[in-house]
Every structure is written in structure tokens, then in C-alpha cells.
Design a protein around this motif. Sequence first.
Motif, PDB file in Angstrom:
ATOM      1  N   PHE A 125      30.757  -1.742  -6.927  1.00 42.13           N
ATOM      2  CA  PHE A 125      32.371  -2.105  -6.633  1.00 42.13           C
ATOM      3  C   PHE A 125      32.837  -1.596  -5.397  1.00 42.13           C
ATOM      4  O   PHE A 125      33.619  -2.311  -4.604  1.00 42.13           O
ATOM      5  CB  PHE A 125      32.938  -1.424  -8.036  1.00 42.13           C
ATOM      6  CG  PHE A 125      34.689  -1.558  -7.737  1.00 42.13           C
ATOM      7  CD1 PHE A 125      35.166  -2.663  -7.961  1.00 42.13           C
ATOM      8  CD2 PHE A 125      35.187  -0.530  -7.055  1.00 42.13           C
ATOM      9  CE1 PHE A 125      36.611  -2.529  -7.625  1.00 42.13           C
ATOM     10  CE2 PHE A 125      36.732  -0.219  -6.802  1.00 42.13           C
ATOM     11  CZ  PHE A 125      37.383  -1.690  -7.185  1.00 42.13           C
TER      12      PHE A 125
ATOM     13  N   VAL B 147      39.604   2.982 -10.831  1.00 44.79           N
ATOM     14  CA  VAL B 147      38.148   3.184 -10.722  1.00 44.79           C
ATOM     15  C   VAL B 147      37.715   4.721 -10.246  1.00 44.79           C
ATOM     16  O   VAL B 147      36.950   5.280 -10.709  1.00 44.79           O
ATOM     17  CB  VAL B 147      37.298   2.208  -9.829  1.00 44.79           C
ATOM     18  CG1 VAL B 147      35.887   2.530  -9.436  1.00 44.79           C
ATOM     19  CG2 VAL B 147      37.453   0.918 -10.170  1.00 44.79           C
TER      20      VAL B 147
ATOM     21  N   HIS C 254      44.604  -0.329  -8.078  1.00 44.02           N
ATOM     22  CA  HIS C 254      43.194  -0.689  -8.790  1.00 44.02           C
ATOM     23  C   HIS C 254      42.047   0.100  -8.442  1.00 44.02           C
ATOM     24  O   HIS C 254      41.322   0.341  -9.464  1.00 44.02           O
ATOM     25  CB  HIS C 254      43.091  -2.241  -8.433  1.00 44.02           C
ATOM     26  CG  HIS C 254      44.325  -3.312  -8.845  1.00 44.02           C
ATOM     27  ND1 HIS C 254      44.304  -3.332 -10.465  1.00 44.02           N
ATOM     28  CD2 HIS C 254      44.987  -3.983  -8.428  1.00 44.02           C
ATOM     29  CE1 HIS C 254      45.545  -4.047 -10.377  1.00 44.02           C
ATOM     30  NE2 HIS C 254      45.886  -4.665  -9.290  1.00 44.02           N
ATOM     31  N   ILE C 255      41.924   0.403  -7.375  1.00 45.16           N
ATOM     32  CA  ILE C 255      41.026   1.265  -6.690  1.00 45.16           C
ATOM     33  C   ILE C 255      41.040   2.703  -7.468  1.00 45.16           C
ATOM     34  O   ILE C 255      40.083   3.309  -7.853  1.00 45.16           O
ATOM     35  CB  ILE C 255      40.882   1.355  -5.347  1.00 45.16           C
ATOM     36  CG1 ILE C 255      40.406  -0.002  -4.641  1.00 45.16           C
ATOM     37  CG2 ILE C 255      39.518   2.403  -4.757  1.00 45.16           C
ATOM     38  CD1 ILE C 255      40.642  -0.175  -3.219  1.00 45.16           C
TER      39      ILE C 255
ATOM     40  N   GLU D 244      36.510  -0.787 -15.582  1.00 44.02           N
ATOM     41  CA  GLU D 244      37.149   0.101 -16.380  1.00 44.02           C
ATOM     42  C   GLU D 244      36.878  -0.273 -17.818  1.00 44.02           C
ATOM     43  O   GLU D 244      36.729   0.612 -18.637  1.00 44.02           O
ATOM     44  CB  GLU D 244      38.621   0.105 -15.838  1.00 44.02           C
ATOM     45  CG  GLU D 244      39.637   1.128 -16.680  1.00 44.02           C
ATOM     46  CD  GLU D 244      41.119   1.064 -16.466  1.00 44.02           C
ATOM     47  OE1 GLU D 244      41.513   2.025 -15.840  1.00 44.02           O
ATOM     48  OE2 GLU D 244      41.495  -0.336 -16.132  1.00 44.02           O
TER      49      GLU D 244
ATOM     50  N   ALA E 183      37.959  -4.190 -10.917  1.00 48.46           N
ATOM     51  CA  ALA E 183      38.275  -3.028 -11.239  1.00 48.46           C
ATOM     52  C   ALA E 183      38.440  -2.985 -12.833  1.00 48.46           C
ATOM     53  O   ALA E 183      38.077  -1.984 -13.545  1.00 48.46           O
ATOM     54  CB  ALA E 183      39.635  -2.275 -10.756  1.00 48.46           C
TER      55      ALA E 183
END
Length: 188
Positions: free
Chosen positions: A45, A17, A13-14, A171, A167
Motif C-alpha cells: 500500500f 492505514v 485514508h492514509i 483496514e 485503504a
Amino acid sequence: MDAIDILMNEHRHIARVMDVLAQAVAHGRDGGVVSPVLFERASHFLLTFVDGSHDAKEDEVFQALTARGLPPGAGVLAALSGQHALGRELAEELREVARAVTRGEKEAEELYALADRYVRLHRGHTEVEEGRFFPLVRRLLPVDVMERVRARFARIEAAHGPLAEAADALELAFGGRAYQPWGGRGAP
């Protein structure tokens, strides 16, 4: 899903980003307009979900390892802890520079350089964790210890909310809008 699986899932998920940031940097450096709001929200974030939640979970793993005798001040633990601290510093600086760009006090290139540096740091950090550190953790920490670590993860996440949802929101908000000629703030 064990504690390491949770951390690896969060890495995915990171990474999304990081991709948004890398695309924004490339677009800006190619002459496109990128809203500094993207970088300010990304810094939020990074500070809230990467540093405050994900890295805090990794710190629980670090503590479990040091409790079993792995020295905290040397080797991979020291290197990863140092990268966490550097990531926090870069994210704070990214937030401040994004605000300064919004006020017209700094140039966008400074923002791009910071974002690019953070992306490179995080990608390298993730590679070390997944390639060397997480396999070490699985060898050294027994299942019962990992279950206790995983239980502490839940408390950390409860304080911040789910990283995956944050995330997704970033996004979604900036997947295409950050690259519109007017910076994604509505019609020109």
C-alpha cells in the motif's frame, strides 16, 4: 473539490492505514502475535498508493510551484521531497523485513521499529503539509493552474486505482484479524 482537498482527503485514508500499523506495533510489543503479512501488505500500500499515487500527485503540485519560481532545492519543497524519498526507502525496507520475518530470518521487533518509524514520519509529514505547505500552495497557485494539476491527478490515479479503496481493503483485511493469537491465518 480542488487538488488540495483531494490530497487532504487522501491523508485521511492514509491515516487509517497508519492507525492499523500503529495498533499492530503496539499489540506486538505487548506480547501479542501479529502476522508479518500485515506489514508486507501495508508496504505494498505504501509503495503503490502512498508513494506511487499520493506522493506523485504532490510532486505535480511541487512542479507547479517551481514553474512559478519557488526554488525546489530549499525550504519546504526540499524538506517534503526528502521525506517522500525517506518514506519510499522505509516502505521498501519494511517489505523486505516482513518477508525475512516470515522466513524466520529476522525478529518481529525489527519490523515493529520500521513500521513505527514510518508512522511517525508520515504523521509529521502530514502535519507540515496541512499546516504550512497546503496554505502556501493555495496562496501561490491560481485556480487555473490548480485545475491543470487536478487533471493530472486523475491520470495518476488511473494508473494505480483509488487510494481510498486500497485503504478500505487493508483496514478490512487487518482491522481485527492481525491480532488473533495465530496471526489471522485461520484456526490454530
